[in-house]
Write a protein that holds these residues in place. Structure first.
Motif, PDB file in Angstrom:
ATOM      1  N   CYS A 271      -2.227 -30.462   7.007  1.00 43.35           N
ATOM      2  CA  CYS A 271      -2.812 -29.282   7.657  1.00 43.35           C
ATOM      3  C   CYS A 271      -1.701 -28.285   7.957  1.00 43.35           C
ATOM      4  O   CYS A 271      -0.988 -28.407   8.958  1.00 43.35           O
ATOM      5  CB  CYS A 271      -3.522 -29.697   8.935  1.00 43.35           C
ATOM      6  N   ALA A 273      -2.377 -24.924   7.764  1.00 42.10           N
ATOM      7  CA  ALA A 273      -2.977 -23.633   8.120  1.00 42.10           C
ATOM      8  C   ALA A 273      -2.663 -23.283   9.566  1.00 42.10           C
ATOM      9  O   ALA A 273      -2.520 -24.163  10.411  1.00 42.10           O
ATOM     10  CB  ALA A 273      -4.492 -23.711   7.932  1.00 42.10           C
ATOM     11  N   PRO A 305     -12.805 -25.471  16.486  1.00 38.94           N
ATOM     12  CA  PRO A 305     -12.605 -26.910  16.276  1.00 38.94           C
ATOM     13  C   PRO A 305     -11.164 -27.159  15.854  1.00 38.94           C
ATOM     14  O   PRO A 305     -10.561 -26.319  15.188  1.00 38.94           O
ATOM     15  CB  PRO A 305     -13.560 -27.235  15.123  1.00 38.94           C
ATOM     16  N   ILE A 307      -9.074 -28.844  13.403  1.00 38.37           N
ATOM     17  CA  ILE A 307      -9.321 -29.468  12.095  1.00 38.37           C
ATOM     18  C   ILE A 307      -8.430 -30.691  11.922  1.00 38.37           C
ATOM     19  O   ILE A 307      -8.885 -31.767  11.510  1.00 38.37           O
ATOM     20  CB  ILE A 307      -9.080 -28.426  10.980  1.00 38.37           C
ATOM     21  N   LEU A 308      -7.156 -30.533  12.278  1.00 39.86           N
ATOM     22  CA  LEU A 308      -6.205 -31.645  12.135  1.00 39.86           C
ATOM     23  C   LEU A 308      -6.666 -32.854  12.950  1.00 39.86           C
ATOM     24  O   LEU A 308      -6.759 -33.973  12.424  1.00 39.86           O
ATOM     25  CB  LEU A 308      -4.820 -31.170  12.604  1.00 39.86           C
ATOM     26  N   PHE A 325       1.351 -29.640  11.218  1.00 37.43           N
ATOM     27  CA  PHE A 325       2.488 -28.759  11.404  1.00 37.43           C
ATOM     28  C   PHE A 325       2.554 -28.359  12.867  1.00 37.43           C
ATOM     29  O   PHE A 325       1.524 -28.300  13.539  1.00 37.43           O
ATOM     30  CB  PHE A 325       2.350 -27.497  10.528  1.00 37.43           C
ATOM     31  N   LYS A 339       2.795 -33.560  20.190  1.00 32.55           N
ATOM     32  CA  LYS A 339       1.635 -33.151  19.378  1.00 32.55           C
ATOM     33  C   LYS A 339       1.187 -34.264  18.438  1.00 32.55           C
ATOM     34  O   LYS A 339       0.005 -34.450  18.189  1.00 32.55           O
ATOM     35  CB  LYS A 339       2.004 -31.890  18.576  1.00 32.55           C
ATOM     36  N   LYS A 343      -2.646 -35.303  18.690  1.00 30.57           N
ATOM     37  CA  LYS A 343      -3.588 -35.003  17.607  1.00 30.57           C
ATOM     38  C   LYS A 343      -3.963 -36.252  16.818  1.00 30.57           C
ATOM     39  O   LYS A 343      -4.841 -36.219  15.972  1.00 30.57           O
ATOM     40  CB  LYS A 343      -2.972 -33.983  16.660  1.00 30.57           C
TER      41      LYS A 343
END
Ligand code: C5P
Length: 408
Positions: A271, A273, A305, A307-308, A325, A339, A343
């Motif tokens: 991910c 983006a 939302p 996504i990751l 990222f 993170k 995540k």
């Protein structure tokens, strides 16, 4: 691995020539044979004896040596190689290559060869950025020469900037990418998100960010290069679609998530983006009108939302490897470590996006790879080099996981 591959290493005259010794060692460790051509200037920095000891082969340098020419002519040197590597590639040898000179054995072999050529430039920053060198490199690229580096950093001449020769392991990775036809990620399905998202306020206005998509697109290309079947879910960007990759174009984070979930079963998700954290809670169906004298409209936001996190916490449908990222301006590594757990992803590629770094929209990136094993800091690299390294790490991960499964 490079078993059976034959490398003709041309060592020109730069202080970085000492790194070529390590390069020979690493190439041989990986099963390649290395034969060296040393220029006169190169011989001021490393001795033929060192190259000979490490390559366990004769070192060539003299174009007019009768014995050399009868044993192994300059044409034969190139015929007997799978790849020519110029490391260090000095401003001088690049100029001679671009000009088509044949004034010593190295230049003659490079002119006479029909084999692929990889150049690892090394020179003072001002020589690298000089218009003459820039033009020479462009000419050589057009003729099909592949370049690796140079890297940014402190140089022997007490200056700082691009000009340092790539590290031996990076050159080995580039050689493998050029020579190894086997595709370590063949059969693996990869999903990459890239670019910004656009969150509509009304049909003509939106919230977005400066992400260019360069890094995510380069990662999709690098994974495809290694044989993965790649779906790239891209926000609005102006960079071209990478070759050999299926591209799903989206605008908003909701659309990006839907496209990711529609990609089906995935082995590795990256991910990259820059997804907008918020969207308009109530986007207007028609263009919001400016009314004279009225206060500007209040903007109510709702969270997008993640996504990751959604992909990383997908239960049985979770990809085996999930990479996120972390673009930060402060406490980069500490935030990235945090993170990774928050995540639920396996790796975090942390990059410093402070305005001074020029990372956003630029071509270079300085990253730290945070995994369960700790933090690995990579040197400043071009975004394509970051992508190549990351794809190689993904391939290594699956190779190790495959070995572990086989051992059980
Ligand atoms: O939370 P933050 O935006 O800092 O996390 C960055 C990472 O999470 C990146 O990998 C980014 O692609 C991903 N992300 C996401 N969906 C969001 C926000 C971030 O996939 N809504």
């Amino acid at each position: 691995m490079l078993h059976g591959k034959r490398i003709l290493l041309i060592v020109a005259g730069g202080i970085a020539a000492f790194k070529s010794l390590e390069l020979i060692r690493r190439l041989r460790e990986r099963g390649a044979s290395v034969r060296c051509v040393l220029t006169d200037a190169g011989a001021k920095f490393v001795t033929p004896l060192s190259l000979q000891a490490l390559s366990e082969d004769k070192v060539y340098g003299d174009m007019f040596s009768l014995t050399d020419e009868s044993e192994m002519g300059h044409i034969q040197l190139s015929r007997d190689a799978d790849l020519l590597v110029v490391a260090p590639a000095t401003a001088n040898i690049l100029a001679r290559m671009a000009g088509g000179l044949a004034d010593d054995l190295a230049a003659t072999v490079l002119l006479a060869t029909d084999k692929p050529v990889l150049a690892a430039p090394a020179m003072n920053v001002r020589m690298w950025t000089h218009a003459a060198t820039v033009a020479n490199v462009e000419t050589l690229k057009k003729r099909g020469v592949t370049f690796i580096g140079p890297n940014d950093g402190a140089m022997a001449c007490n200056e700082h900037g691009p000009g340092r020769m790539s590290e031996p392991e990076e050159i080995v990775a580039a050689i493998e990418a050029m020579l190894v036809r086997e595709r370590p990620l063949k059969g693996k399905r990869a999903l990459v998100t890239s670019g910004p998202t656009r969150e509509a306020l009304d049909p003509v206005r939106y919230i977005s960010n400066h992400s260019s998509g360069k890094q995510g697109h380069a990662i999709a290309a690098a994974l495809a290069e290694l044989g993965a079947e790649v779906t790239l879910v891209s926000g609005p960007v102006s960079v071209p679609d990478p070759r050999g990759v299926k591209v799903a174009r989206v605008e908003s984070a909701d659309q990006m998530l839907a496209a990711c979930l529609a990609a089906g079963s995935i082995d590795v998700a990256v991910c990259a983006a820059a997804v907008a954290d918020w969207k308009a809670a109530n986007p207007a169906a028609g263009k919001i009108k400016k009314k004279a004298g009225a206060a500007p409209p209040a903007l109510e936001l709702a969270p997008n939302p993640d996504i990751l996190a959604t992909l990383a916490k997908r239960g049985p449908k979770r990809p085996a490897l999930v990479v996120g990222f972390a673009a930060e301006t402060d406490n980069l590594v500490a935030n990235a470590v945090d993170k990774r757990t928050r995540k639920g992803c396996d790796w975090i590629v942390a990059n410093d996006v402070s305005p001074a770094t020029g990372t956003f929209g630029g071509d270079r990136n300085t990253v730290h790879l945070v995994t369960s094993r700790g933090v690995e800091s990579w040197p400043p690299l071009g975004k394509t080099d970051v992508a190549t390294r990351l794809a190689a790490r993904v391939a290594l991960h699956f190779a190790e996981a495959g070995k572990a499964a086989a051992a059980e």
